[in-house]
Design a protein around this motif. Structure first.
Motif, PDB file in Angstrom:
ATOM      1  N   ASP A   1      -9.863  10.354   6.295  1.00  0.00           N
ATOM      2  CA  ASP A   1      -9.669   8.932   6.051  1.00  0.00           C
ATOM      3  C   ASP A   1      -9.273   8.700   4.602  1.00  0.00           C
ATOM      4  OD1 ASP A   1     -12.534   7.873   8.075  1.00  0.00           O
ATOM      5  OD2 ASP A   1     -10.523   8.587   8.625  1.00  0.00           O
ATOM      6  N   TYR A   2      -8.361   7.780   4.409  1.00  0.00           N
ATOM      7  CA  TYR A   2      -7.907   7.421   3.067  1.00  0.00           C
ATOM      8  C   TYR A   2      -7.932   5.902   2.920  1.00  0.00           C
ATOM      9  CZ  TYR A   2      -6.212  12.211   2.928  1.00  0.00           C
ATOM     10  OH  TYR A   2      -6.141  13.587   2.957  1.00  0.00           O
ATOM     11  N   TRP A   3      -8.554   5.452   1.838  1.00  0.00           N
ATOM     12  CA  TRP A   3      -8.652   4.023   1.535  1.00  0.00           C
ATOM     13  C   TRP A   3      -7.939   3.718   0.216  1.00  0.00           C
ATOM     14  CZ3 TRP A   3     -10.780   0.333   4.658  1.00  0.00           C
ATOM     15  CH2 TRP A   3     -11.614   0.749   5.689  1.00  0.00           C
TER      16      TRP A   3
ATOM     17  N   TYR B   1      -8.132  -4.184   1.619  1.00  0.00           N
ATOM     18  CA  TYR B   1      -8.039  -2.732   1.526  1.00  0.00           C
ATOM     19  C   TYR B   1      -7.066  -2.194   2.566  1.00  0.00           C
ATOM     20  CZ  TYR B   1     -12.492  -3.178  -0.964  1.00  0.00           C
ATOM     21  OH  TYR B   1     -13.486  -3.531  -1.840  1.00  0.00           O
ATOM     22  N   CYS B   2      -6.280  -1.226   2.163  1.00  0.00           N
ATOM     23  CA  CYS B   2      -5.458  -0.528   3.146  1.00  0.00           C
ATOM     24  C   CYS B   2      -6.155   0.783   3.524  1.00  0.00           C
ATOM     25  CB  CYS B   2      -4.050  -0.285   2.629  1.00  0.00           C
ATOM     26  SG  CYS B   2      -3.924   0.604   1.064  1.00  0.00           S
ATOM     27  N   PHE B   3      -5.806   1.267   4.688  1.00  0.00           N
ATOM     28  CA  PHE B   3      -6.482   2.437   5.249  1.00  0.00           C
ATOM     29  C   PHE B   3      -5.504   3.207   6.118  1.00  0.00           C
ATOM     30  CE2 PHE B   3      -9.815   4.907   7.096  1.00  0.00           C
ATOM     31  CZ  PHE B   3      -9.498   5.050   8.434  1.00  0.00           C
TER      32      PHE B   3
ATOM     33  N   ARG C   1     -16.998  -5.375   6.032  1.00  0.00           N
ATOM     34  CA  ARG C   1     -15.545  -5.241   5.982  1.00  0.00           C
ATOM     35  C   ARG C   1     -15.000  -5.484   7.385  1.00  0.00           C
ATOM     36  NH1 ARG C   1     -13.204  -0.269   2.525  1.00  0.00           N
ATOM     37  NH2 ARG C   1     -14.670  -1.292   1.088  1.00  0.00           N
TER      38      ARG C   1
ATOM     39  N   CYS D   1       0.868  -1.177   0.000  1.00  0.00           N
ATOM     40  CA  CYS D   1       0.000   0.000   0.000  1.00  0.00           C
ATOM     41  C   CYS D   1       0.900   1.221   0.000  1.00  0.00           C
ATOM     42  CB  CYS D   1      -0.894  -0.013   1.226  1.00  0.00           C
ATOM     43  SG  CYS D   1      -1.981   1.412   1.380  1.00  0.00           S
TER      44      CYS D   1
ATOM     45  N   TRP E   1      -5.083  -2.705   7.656  1.00  0.00           N
ATOM     46  CA  TRP E   1      -5.546  -3.524   6.531  1.00  0.00           C
ATOM     47  C   TRP E   1      -6.901  -4.115   6.901  1.00  0.00           C
ATOM     48  CZ3 TRP E   1      -3.417  -3.946   1.753  1.00  0.00           C
ATOM     49  CH2 TRP E   1      -2.095  -3.505   1.590  1.00  0.00           C
ATOM     50  N   TYR E   2      -7.813  -4.040   5.949  1.00  0.00           N
ATOM     51  CA  TYR E   2      -9.139  -4.621   6.111  1.00  0.00           C
ATOM     52  C   TYR E   2      -9.349  -5.618   4.964  1.00  0.00           C
ATOM     53  CZ  TYR E   2     -10.502  -0.935   9.420  1.00  0.00           C
ATOM     54  OH  TYR E   2     -10.587  -0.107  10.503  1.00  0.00           O
TER      55      TYR E   2
END
Length: 114
Positions: free
Chosen positions: A102-104, A93-95, A44, A21, A35-36
C-alpha cells in the motif's frame, strides 16, 4: 516510492479545485487508485476510486461533483472537485497498491468557506 499529493487550498463554496497525485521514484504507473479524506476526529473515508479499466466509483456525498482521472505519461492521478461545499473541507489523501504493498500520499488540505 512516493505519492506526491498537491493542489489543496482555500476555496469558496461553489468553487472548484483539482488535486494531483504523482508517483515518484518508481517504474509502476497509476493503473488504479483511490482518494480518501479525513476530518480531525473522524475516520478516513473513501471519496472515490478508479480501477485498471478506467471505471470510476464515488461515494454518494460527492457523486456528480467529483471526477477521478489519470494521465499515464506523467504517472499522475487527479481528483477534480466541482461545486464544493463546506462539508468537503478535509485533508485529502491519495492511495494505490502495487505488488501487494500500500502507498499513501502525504495529504493535501482542502478548505471550503461558506
Amino acid at each position: 516510492v512516493q505519492l506526491q499529493a498537491s493542489g489543496g487550498g482555500l476555496v469558496q463554496a461553489g468553487g472548484s479545485l483539482r488535486l494531483s497525485c504523482k508517483i515518484l521514484g518508481s517504474t509502476f504507473n497509476v493503473n488504479s487508485g483511490s482518494w480518501y479524506r479525513q476530518v480531525p476526529g473522524q475516520q478516513r473515508e473513501l471519496v472515490g476510486k478508479i480501477d485498471t479499466s478506467g471505471t470510476t466509483d464515488y461515494s454518494d456525498s460527492v457523486k456528480g461533483r467529483f471526477t477521478i482521472t489519470r494521465y499515464y505519461p506523467t504517472k499522475t492521478m487527479y481528483l477534480q472537485m466541482d461545486s464544493l461545499k463546506p462539508e468537503d473541507t478535509a485533508m485529502y489523501y491519495c492511495f494505490t497498491t502495487y505488488r501487494n504493498r500500500d502507498y499513501w500520499g502525504q495529504g493535501t488540505l482542502v478548505t471550503v468557506s461558506s
